[in-house]
Design a protein around this motif. Structure first.
Motif, PDB file in Angstrom:
ATOM      1  N   GLU A 174      19.986  -2.748 -40.851  1.00 55.07           N
ATOM      2  CA  GLU A 174      19.545  -2.887 -39.454  1.00 55.07           C
ATOM      3  C   GLU A 174      20.757  -3.005 -38.531  1.00 55.07           C
ATOM      4  O   GLU A 174      20.822  -2.399 -37.465  1.00 55.07           O
ATOM      5  N   ARG A 175      21.712  -3.838 -38.966  1.00 52.29           N
ATOM      6  CA  ARG A 175      22.892  -4.055 -38.133  1.00 52.29           C
ATOM      7  C   ARG A 175      23.693  -2.751 -37.997  1.00 52.29           C
ATOM      8  O   ARG A 175      24.176  -2.408 -36.924  1.00 52.29           O
ATOM      9  N   MET A 176      23.794  -2.012 -39.110  1.00 53.01           N
ATOM     10  CA  MET A 176      24.556  -0.760 -39.040  1.00 53.01           C
ATOM     11  C   MET A 176      23.839   0.266 -38.160  1.00 53.01           C
ATOM     12  O   MET A 176      24.479   1.033 -37.443  1.00 53.01           O
ATOM     13  N   GLN A 177      22.501   0.264 -38.229  1.00 50.24           N
ATOM     14  CA  GLN A 177      21.727   1.160 -37.361  1.00 50.24           C
ATOM     15  C   GLN A 177      22.002   0.818 -35.894  1.00 50.24           C
ATOM     16  O   GLN A 177      22.186   1.709 -35.061  1.00 50.24           O
ATOM     17  N   ALA A 178      22.056  -0.481 -35.597  1.00 49.43           N
ATOM     18  CA  ALA A 178      22.331  -0.919 -34.214  1.00 49.43           C
ATOM     19  C   ALA A 178      23.753  -0.507 -33.802  1.00 49.43           C
ATOM     20  O   ALA A 178      23.989  -0.079 -32.662  1.00 49.43           O
ATOM     21  N   ASP A 179      24.698  -0.624 -34.730  1.00 42.84           N
ATOM     22  CA  ASP A 179      26.082  -0.199 -34.444  1.00 42.84           C
ATOM     23  C   ASP A 179      26.127   1.292 -34.121  1.00 42.84           C
ATOM     24  O   ASP A 179      26.777   1.725 -33.161  1.00 42.84           O
ATOM     25  N   LEU A 180      25.431   2.080 -34.949  1.00 45.04           N
ATOM     26  CA  LEU A 180      25.424   3.534 -34.743  1.00 45.04           C
ATOM     27  C   LEU A 180      24.859   3.852 -33.361  1.00 45.04           C
ATOM     28  O   LEU A 180      25.424   4.645 -32.610  1.00 45.04           O
ATOM     29  N   GLN A 181      23.760   3.176 -33.040  1.00 44.99           N
ATOM     30  CA  GLN A 181      23.124   3.407 -31.747  1.00 44.99           C
ATOM     31  C   GLN A 181      24.081   3.065 -30.602  1.00 44.99           C
ATOM     32  O   GLN A 181      24.194   3.810 -29.637  1.00 44.99           O
TER      33      GLN A 181
END
Ligand code: BES
Ligand code: ZN
Length: 391
Positions: free
Chosen positions: A28-35
């Motif tokens: 989830e955190r990496m998805q938020a970083d990518l976004q």
């Protein structure tokens, strides 16, 4: 174990100052970083999106306790202002290759046969001509040099890639150079001898880039883990290279409370796409740190499963530390690609290059996706290597 007990246990471990190994790579955190990284558009060095990306990385790293420094550097680059090719009355869309001079040249087309390797240039009359040649086999810059040595005025590289792909010479070409699509290029091969006008319009500009450097302790690092966070014009740069950036960021979070991180610097390089400027400047300006390194690990394009395996290239000794089986990650080899590990390797540092292959969206506007599951896998493999290398 239920969630609250798990959290309490983790809390106790943190309170005791034990490494927080209980925490896993968070998708989830990496998805938020990518976004966050993709939300601002292409991260071309010097652009507001790239400055914002640097701030985002610095903030995230400070949140988990790293000291963050920016390493600014300047260089000069060229930007395409719209180039075109005219043959007779027909106009062909072309795009200038980064590193090309801006110039308008005029002369008959000359075709280099075959794959356009050095031997294919032998004996050709290229004086005052505009050369048409296939891309690939040897670097484009070498083709431009071969053509220039024979008096050519300009060079057109015919690519297999879609026409919105951006290319670079990775250095300064002596003559103007452009790429053209395969279908238009095939038409040119039939037009040898026709008069052509190649107009390469570029703007030369000074840019400032910034490497983002995160460290824990006062000591010089034994290992650098890096990824470039810039991207090419027109491309959101999800796989190239928000993927490596986010994997390194999350790895830094994982190691934040681990004594290992005292020996590691996490570096997010800028200016890679314009010619490895950030990593070259780091190596130039920090000779003593570079001399003390046991390794440099570079993550570039690790978010799309092109080959089905995590490619790892570079030093055999470091490669042997990767325990992919234990982590149930399929690992393979990586080609000797050009990225930020190269200046370190040239300075004698053992390097590893993590790369999952060239995806079809490479350097295109469609490079919008990176898979957090693959980032987590890559991060775990790197973490395992660090544990063995630094123990
Ligand atoms: N992410 C690529 C690195 C890459 C590309 C590795 C292809 C292996 C195969 C990187 O950002 C890139 O595009 N590099 C340029 C050269 C650089 C000096 C501008 C390249 O490889 O063409
Ligand atoms: Zn890249």
């Amino acid at each position: 174990m239920n969630t609250s007990l798990f959290l309490r246990t983790a809390g106790v471990l943190v309170a005791l100052g034990l490494p927080t190994l209980v925490q896993a790579f968070s998708l989830e955190r990496m998805q938020a970083d990518l976004q966050a990284l993709l939300s601002q558009g292409p991260r071309v060095t010097g652009f507001p999106a790239t400055i914002a990306a640097g701030e985002y990385l610095a903030n995230e790293l400070r949140k988990v306790g790293y000291t963050v420094e920016f390493q600014p550097f300047t260089y000069s680059r060229t930007r395409d202002q719209g180039s075109n090719l005219q043959v007779g009355t027909a106009t062909f869309p072309v795009s200038s290759i980064a590193g090309s001079p801006g110039r308008r040249v005029e002369g008959p087309l000359a075709v280099v046969p075959g794959a356009g390797l050095a031997a294919d240039f032998a004996g050709l009359e290229l004086q005052n001509r505009i050369v048409v040649v296939r891309r690939g086999g040897i670097p484009g810059l070498e083709k431009a040099q071969l053509a220039a040595q024979r008096g050519a005025l300009g060079i057109i590289l015919v690519t297999e890639e879609p026409s919105d792909t951006r290319f670079t010479f990775g250095g300064s070409s002596p003559i103007p150079g452009v790429t053209i699509s395969r279908s238009d290029g095939d038409a040119l091969f039939g037009l040898a001898g026709s008069r052509a006008v190649l107009d390469v319009r570029i703007l030369r500009e000074e840019v400032q880039g910034r490497n983002v450097i995160a460290k824990r302790g006062p000591e010089n690092p034994r290992v650098i883990v890096g990824a470039h966070y810039d991207s090419v014009p027109g491309s959101p740069g999800a796989n190239d290279n928000a993927s490596g950036t986010v994997a390194v960021l999350e790895l830094a979070r994982q190691l934040a409370n681990n004594p290992l991180s005292q020996q590691i610097w996490f570096i997010f390089f800028d200016g890679e796409e314009d010619g490895l400027w950030g990593s070259r400047r780091f190596v130039e300006q920090n000779p003593e740190i570079v001399r003390g390194l046991k390794g440099m690990l570079n993550l570039d394009m690790v978010g799309v499963n092109v080959t089905g395996a995590l490619g790892i290239g570079g030093s055999g000794e470091l490669r042997a530390l990767a325990d992919c089986d234990a982590l149930q990650v399929l690992c393979g080899s990586a080609p000797g690609g050009s990225s930020d590990h190269v200046p370190f390797a040239q300075a004698g540092v053992p390097v590893l290059f993590f790369f999952r292959g060239l995806d079809p969206n490479y350097h295109r506007p469609t490079d919008t996706f990176a898979d957090p599951v693959l980032l987590a896998q890559t991060g775990r493999v790197v973490q395992g290597i660090l544990q063995r290398l630094l123990r």
